[in-house]
Design an enzyme around this catalytic site. Structure first.
Site, short mmCIF file in Angstrom:
data_model
loop_
_atom_site.label_atom_id
_atom_site.label_comp_id
_atom_site.label_asym_id
_atom_site.label_seq_id
_atom_site.Cartn_x
_atom_site.Cartn_y
_atom_site.Cartn_z
N GLY A 46 0.84 -1.19 0.00
CA GLY A 46 0.00 0.00 0.00
C GLY A 46 0.87 1.24 0.00
O GLY A 46 2.03 1.19 0.44
N GLN A 51 3.26 9.99 0.97
CA GLN A 51 4.53 9.25 1.07
C GLN A 51 5.46 9.50 -0.11
O GLN A 51 6.64 9.16 -0.04
CB GLN A 51 4.26 7.74 1.18
CG GLN A 51 3.59 7.35 2.49
CD GLN A 51 3.43 5.85 2.58
OE1 GLN A 51 2.46 5.32 2.09
NE2 GLN A 51 4.39 5.18 3.18
N CYS A 94 5.78 0.10 7.38
CA CYS A 94 5.44 1.25 6.54
C CYS A 94 6.65 1.59 5.67
O CYS A 94 7.77 1.63 6.18
CB CYS A 94 5.08 2.43 7.43
SG CYS A 94 4.61 3.91 6.52
N LEU A 95 6.41 1.85 4.39
CA LEU A 95 7.52 2.17 3.49
C LEU A 95 8.22 3.47 3.89
O LEU A 95 9.36 3.70 3.50
CB LEU A 95 7.01 2.28 2.04
CG LEU A 95 6.52 0.97 1.40
CD1 LEU A 95 5.97 1.23 0.01
CD2 LEU A 95 7.63 -0.08 1.36
N HIS A 136 -4.62 1.72 7.29
CA HIS A 136 -3.25 2.25 7.41
C HIS A 136 -3.04 3.39 6.40
O HIS A 136 -2.50 4.45 6.76
CB HIS A 136 -2.26 1.10 7.18
CG HIS A 136 -0.82 1.49 7.19
ND1 HIS A 136 0.07 1.05 8.14
CD2 HIS A 136 -0.09 2.28 6.35
CE1 HIS A 136 1.28 1.57 7.89
NE2 HIS A 136 1.21 2.31 6.80
N GLU A 137 -3.48 3.18 5.15
CA GLU A 137 -3.26 4.21 4.12
C GLU A 137 -4.15 5.43 4.34
O GLU A 137 -3.73 6.57 4.12
CB GLU A 137 -3.47 3.63 2.72
CG GLU A 137 -2.57 2.44 2.36
CD GLU A 137 -1.09 2.66 2.65
OE1 GLU A 137 -0.63 3.82 2.62
OE2 GLU A 137 -0.39 1.67 2.95
N HIS A 140 -2.62 7.69 6.74
CA HIS A 140 -1.59 8.55 6.16
C HIS A 140 -2.18 9.87 5.66
O HIS A 140 -1.53 10.92 5.74
CB HIS A 140 -0.91 7.86 4.96
CG HIS A 140 0.25 6.99 5.32
ND1 HIS A 140 1.39 7.48 5.92
CD2 HIS A 140 0.47 5.66 5.14
CE1 HIS A 140 2.26 6.48 6.09
NE2 HIS A 140 1.72 5.37 5.64
CO CO Z 1 2.54 3.50 5.72
#
Ligand code: CO
Length: 170
Positions: A46, A51, A94-95, A136-137, A140
Site C-alpha cells: 500500500g 509518502q 510502513c515504506l 493504514h493508508e 496517512h
Molecule cells: Co505507511
C-alpha cells in the site's frame, strides 16, 4: 510512468492533513500510475500520496500476492463509513519507516467510500488484511502513522530503534 522517491519519517508532509482531490484529470491518473509503480518497486502492499511528497487524498493498495485477487485498488478522497466493533491485532510496517514493525490493533472490517481515478464512486467492504491496509493508508491522509497507534512504551522503543537505524544509514 516513474518510480518516485518515498519520503521518510521526519518529513513534515507525512504529518499534514492531505487535501481533497477536486480534478479527476490526466495529472491525477499519472499520479496513481506512479504510485503503483513506486509501491511495486519498493515491494509494498500500500502507498499513500503524502509518502511521495504529494499532500493529496489518494491511496493505492495491492494485495494480490497475498491471496486477495480482488484487492487492487486506487482510491481518491476515501473515507471509512463503517468499522466493526471487533478488532484484531497484526504486525504492520510502513515504506516511510523502513526497518520498523509493530503489532497494531484495528477494527477487523471496514466499509470505505471514495472515488476511482476517473471520478466514479467506489464502495469497498473489506476485512482482515485488506481492511488493515486501507485503514493504514487512510491514516496517512490524516497525518497518522502506525507508530501513533501503539502504546507509549512501544512507541518509545520504536523511536529508539529508528534513531539507531538512521545513524547507521549515514
Ligand atoms: Co505507511
Amino acid at each position: 510512468m516513474a518510480v518516485r522517491e518515498i519520503v521518510l519519517l521526519g518529513d513534515p508532509v507525512l504529518r499534514r492533513k492531505a487535501e481533497e482531490v477536486t480534478s479527476f484529470d490526466a495529472r491525477l491518473q499519472e499520479l496513481v500510475r506512479d504510485m503503483f509503480e513506486t509501491m511495486y518497486h519498493a515491494e509494498g502492499i500500500g502507498l499513500a500520496a503524502p509518502q511521495i511528497g504529494i499532500p493529496e487524498r489518494v491511496l493505492v493498495v495491492d494485495l494480490r500476492r497475498e491471496d486477495e485477487p480482488e484487492a487492487r485498488v486506487a482510491l481518491v478522497n476515501p473515507r471509512v463509513v463503517w468499522s466493526s466493533d471487533v478488532t484484531d491485532r497484526a504486525p504492520e510496517g510502513c515504506l516511510s519507516i523502513p526497518g520498523l514493525e509493530e503489532v497494531v490493533e484495528r477494527p477487523e472490517a471496514v466499509h470505505v467510500e471514495g472515488f476511482d481515478p476517473e471520478g466514479a464512486p467506489v464502495r469497498i467492504e473489506a476485512d482482515e488484511l485488506f481492511a488493515r491496509a486501507l485503514q493504514h493508508e487512510i491514516d496517512h491522509l490524516d497525518g497518522i502513522l502506525f507508530i501513533d497507534r501503539v502504546s507509549p512504551l512501544k512507541r518509545r522503543m520504536l523511536m529508539k530503534k529508528w534513531k539507531k537505524l538512521q545513524a547507521e544509514a549515514k
